[in-house]
Design an enzyme around this catalytic site. Structure first.
Site, short mmCIF file in Angstrom:
data_model
loop_
_atom_site.label_atom_id
_atom_site.label_comp_id
_atom_site.label_asym_id
_atom_site.label_seq_id
_atom_site.Cartn_x
_atom_site.Cartn_y
_atom_site.Cartn_z
N LEU A 89 -2.52 -2.16 16.38
CA LEU A 89 -1.85 -3.27 16.07
C LEU A 89 -2.26 -3.41 14.45
O LEU A 89 -3.12 -4.48 14.13
CB LEU A 89 -2.57 -4.49 16.82
CG LEU A 89 -1.62 -5.71 17.31
CD1 LEU A 89 -0.18 -5.35 17.70
CD2 LEU A 89 -2.15 -6.43 18.55
N HIS A 90 -1.25 -3.12 13.75
CA HIS A 90 -1.67 -3.04 12.34
C HIS A 90 -1.87 -4.49 11.48
O HIS A 90 -2.90 -4.80 11.09
CB HIS A 90 -0.71 -2.20 11.69
CG HIS A 90 -0.45 -0.91 11.91
ND1 HIS A 90 -1.12 0.08 11.70
CD2 HIS A 90 0.60 -0.48 12.99
CE1 HIS A 90 -0.43 1.31 12.54
NE2 HIS A 90 0.48 1.03 13.01
N ASP A 91 -0.78 -5.25 11.59
CA ASP A 91 -0.75 -6.16 10.76
C ASP A 91 -1.65 -7.51 11.15
O ASP A 91 -2.05 -8.28 10.08
CB ASP A 91 0.78 -6.87 10.48
CG ASP A 91 1.72 -5.87 9.85
OD1 ASP A 91 1.23 -4.98 9.14
OD2 ASP A 91 3.01 -5.96 10.03
N THR A 129 -6.69 -0.09 10.98
CA THR A 129 -5.76 -0.35 11.81
C THR A 129 -5.54 0.63 13.09
O THR A 129 -5.19 0.15 14.38
CB THR A 129 -4.15 -0.66 11.45
OG1 THR A 129 -3.53 0.57 10.94
CG2 THR A 129 -4.30 -1.71 10.24
#
Ligand SMILES: [Ca+2]
Length: 312
Positions: free
Chosen positions: A241-243, A195
């Site tokens: 922008l992890h998720d 991520t």
């Protein structure tokens, strides 16, 4: 056939983008429901924010449930320092008019997995794993019915973002993470290792804004807000922008690469509690329990994201 998923989430700006990406892709992804969990901010806010995002996507019909309001065995740790007081600082979104569903999120997860044919429902946890672990503890039959779990959490080479050793989602509820990683349900893990390569640079932020739609502009405002913190902390070119990596993997797994390895969760040591101990180099004979993602095609990821958000 569309992938049928439950999104388990603690929005969170990056959770919001993940939810928007899923709702923008109805031919590929069927969102059976969204379960909110305490994490980035307390449960009342995550349950509220999840509904704000559904309405932003024009999908007030999506079922949103409140789940667990605290980790299994420790007080809640939140991350207002990253996400702002509301959890969704950046855009100004109206309070939702769609209702919260009456049942508990954990019951929804259990009932859905028992009702739907085995091997057809994918769980997408984007926050601490409290709801999923509680469901698995309460209904031990359901883990074997899960198609797979694709989650954002953990880190190995990037180590930690809330302590020197632990990533936030796992750190908030390590006991829950241990239950999920030991569940034998097929796991796909999006750690910080990948991520942190999904960075919203200035041109990528501008591409969201240029969509000119309420969703595109809101995403640009959310990632703007996020970036202030990350630029200061990491000195990087933009906010990770992890998720959304979780949903993007479902849409196009070829954008990602990783290894099938053993991953265990440290719950005892006060120094490294919540660490995902990932056997990346295969130095043990512990059983492989996760596809641990390490890299992505960042340009392909952001092209996919902008192209899908434009459909909202
Ligand atoms: Ca999250």
């Amino acid at each position: 056939m569309a992938e049928r998923i439950i999104i388990d989430t603690d929005p969170g700006q990056d959770d919001a983008v993940a939810i928007l990406l899923a709702l923008a892709s109805p031919d590929d992804i069927d969102v059976l429901g969204i379960t909110a969990v305490a994490g980035n901010v307390p449960l009342e806010l995550t349950a509220l924010n999840a509904r704000k995002i559904c309405e932003l996507a024009g999908r007030p019909d999506v079922k949103v449930f409140a789940g667990c309001d605290r980790p299994l065995r420790q007080p809640l740790v939140t991350a207002e320092h990253v996400h702002g007081k509301t959890g969704l600082d950046g855009p100004t979104l109206p309070d939702p008019t769609m209702p919260l569903q009456a049942g508990h999120g954990v019951d929804f997860i259990i009932d859905t997995l028992r009702t739907e044919p085995a091997g057809t429902v994918t769980l997408c946890p984007l926050g601490p794993l409290t709801n999923i672990a509680t469901a698995f503890e309460r209904a031990p039959d359901i883990a074997a019915r899960v198609k797979r779990i694709v989650l954002m959490g953990g880190a190995y080479f990037e180590v930690g973002n809330i302590t020197p050793a632990a990533e936030f989602n796992i750190y908030v509820d390590p006991e829950a993470a241990r239950i999920v990683f030991a569940s034998r349900a097929p796991l796909v893990v999006m750690p910080l290792d990948v991520t942190h390569k999904a960075l919203v640079t200035r041109p990528r932020n501008a591409a969201f804004r240029a969509l000119g739609t309420p969703a595109g502009i809101a995403v640009a405002q959310m990632t703007d807000f996020f970036e202030r913190f990350d630029r200061e902390k990491y000195g990087s070119d933009g906010a990770p922008l992890h998720d959304p990596c979780v949903i993007a993997w479902l849409l196009n797994p070829a954008l990602f690469s990783g290894r099938e390895i053993n991953v265990e969760i440290e719950t005892a040591s006060p120094l490294t509690r919540g660490m995902t101990v990932a056997d990346w180099w295969g130095v043990t004979d512990r059983p492989r329990n996760a596809l641990f993602i390490g890299d992505l095609d960042a340009d392909g990821f952001f092209t996919l994201l902008a192209e899908r958000l434009a459909r909202l």
